[in-house]
Scaffold this motif. Structure first.
Motif, PDB file in Angstrom:
ATOM      1  N   ASP A  57      -0.133  -5.128   5.729  1.00 58.83           N
ATOM      2  CA  ASP A  57       0.230  -5.599   4.390  1.00 58.83           C
ATOM      3  C   ASP A  57      -0.926  -6.411   3.820  1.00 58.83           C
ATOM      4  N   ASP A  99       5.395  -2.864  -3.487  1.00 56.44           N
ATOM      5  CA  ASP A  99       5.152  -2.553  -2.081  1.00 56.44           C
ATOM      6  C   ASP A  99       4.094  -3.501  -1.519  1.00 56.44           C
ATOM      7  N   ALA A 115       2.319  -3.155   1.074  1.00 59.16           N
ATOM      8  CA  ALA A 115       1.325  -2.444   1.882  1.00 59.16           C
ATOM      9  C   ALA A 115      -0.087  -2.683   1.359  1.00 59.16           C
ATOM     10  N   THR A 120      -2.096   1.827  -0.411  1.00 56.67           N
ATOM     11  CA  THR A 120      -1.000   2.537  -1.078  1.00 56.67           C
ATOM     12  C   THR A 120      -1.526   3.793  -1.759  1.00 56.67           C
ATOM     13  N   ARG A 138       3.369   3.095   0.438  1.00 51.13           N
ATOM     14  CA  ARG A 138       2.520   2.902   1.614  1.00 51.13           C
ATOM     15  C   ARG A 138       1.992   4.256   2.102  1.00 51.13           C
TER      16      ARG A 138
END
Length: 299
Positions: free
Chosen positions: A157, A203, A205, A208, A214
């Motif tokens: 992340d 998101d 992540a 992406t 992700r």
């Protein structure tokens, strides 16, 4: 097999997920391996896990080997069986672990393929022509900079990256282990460029897609293959090859196998030692230059 046996198998898989925090990939492998064992039991009219003996496990493994399954795969399958029967022992559902002493045929140990430093530089020192390529280069730099597994990179992340301290946190390493890794200067620059272009969305992540989701492992593999074709790299490069190259180049420079083991997240140093075979000639040169008894002194 009886419903109780199937229920025990499902409970074990749930334990892997909840208590041991195994990755989905690991759980899928365990499920597939134990399903084969269950099918073997049904073919032998064994209805409960407690009916299996070591001889049955050996016959199952031998049959798989005759069908062309390699030793490394069989070692993994036996590991799944041992873990499962250890679980059944704790639940008092069996009296012994029939897979405990069964050994798989030894697998020939293959040296991992790596890129040399010039190949890595030629691959990464190229200009990105789009936002997606800016993202891709950040991913590839991070693979080589920190020796990440593919599953570890996809799980990252934005909050796992500390650009100021040049560190990243792997939250879902192999076996659910966490570790902190350094990030090189080139990778930091690539990440800063990607984050400046990364679209804002919910998101968390780090990497992406254009739709804001992700990135999956398959997508990353395809993007790496496409990039290598673009830069004219003749090798068939996959993400793990960048991890292998990271380990080999680092060991060549520092000669500290324990440090490389920690960075790679290997629980067993024997796994890391395979990289020493890639660099024996360099080690021999270091020995000749530094060991006080390597050369006879002349008057």
């Amino acid at each position: 097999m009886h419903a109780e046996a199937e229920s025990a198998l499902q409970s074990f898989l749930q334990t892997l997920q909840v208590e041991r925090r195994a990755s989905p990939h690991t759980i899928d492998n365990y499920h597939r391996d134990l399903k084969r064992l269950r099918d073997f039991c049904e073919s032998r009219q064994l209805h409960q896990w407690s009916e299996l003996q070591s001889a049955d496990i050996r016959q199952h493994v031998a049959a798989r080997h005759r069908n062309g399954i390699g030793g490394k795969t069989l070692q993994r399958e036996l590991s799944a069986m041992r873990s499962f029967f250890n679980y059944l022992l704790k639940k008092n559902l069996v009296a012994q672990n029939p897979a405990k002493l069964v050994q798989a045929p030894k697998a020939a140990r293959k040296l991992p393929k790596t890129l040399d430093v010039d190949q890595v530089s030629g691959m990464l020192d190229r200009h990105a022509d789009s936002v997606l390529e800016i993202r891709d280069l950040a991913m590839f730099e991070l693979f080589y900079s920190s020796g990440l597994r593919l599953s570890e990179l996809t799980a990252l992340d934005v909050a796992d990256i500390d650009l100021d301290e040049r560190l990243l946190r792997v939250r879902f390493g192999k076996g659910g282990k966490q570790r902190i890794l350094p990030v090189g200067g080139k990778a930091i620059q690539a990440l800063e460029q990607w984050l400046a272009h990364r679209p804002a969305h919910d998101d968390p992540a780090l990497f992406t897609s254009s739709r804001g989701n992700r990135l999956g492992q398959r997508n990353i593999q395809q993007r790496l293959r496409r990039w290598c074709q673009k830069v004219g790299l003749p090798e068939h490069v996959h993400p793990h090859m960048l991890r292998h190259s990271f380990a080999s180049h680092l060991l060549e420079s520092c000669q500290d196998i324990r440090a490389v083991q920690e960075l790679l997240g290997h629980s067993n140093i024997g796994t890391t030692q395979i990289y020493t075979h890639l660099d024996f000639q360099h080690l021999a040169e270091i020995y000749d230059k530094t060991h006080p008894r390597a050369h006879k002194k002349t008057r």
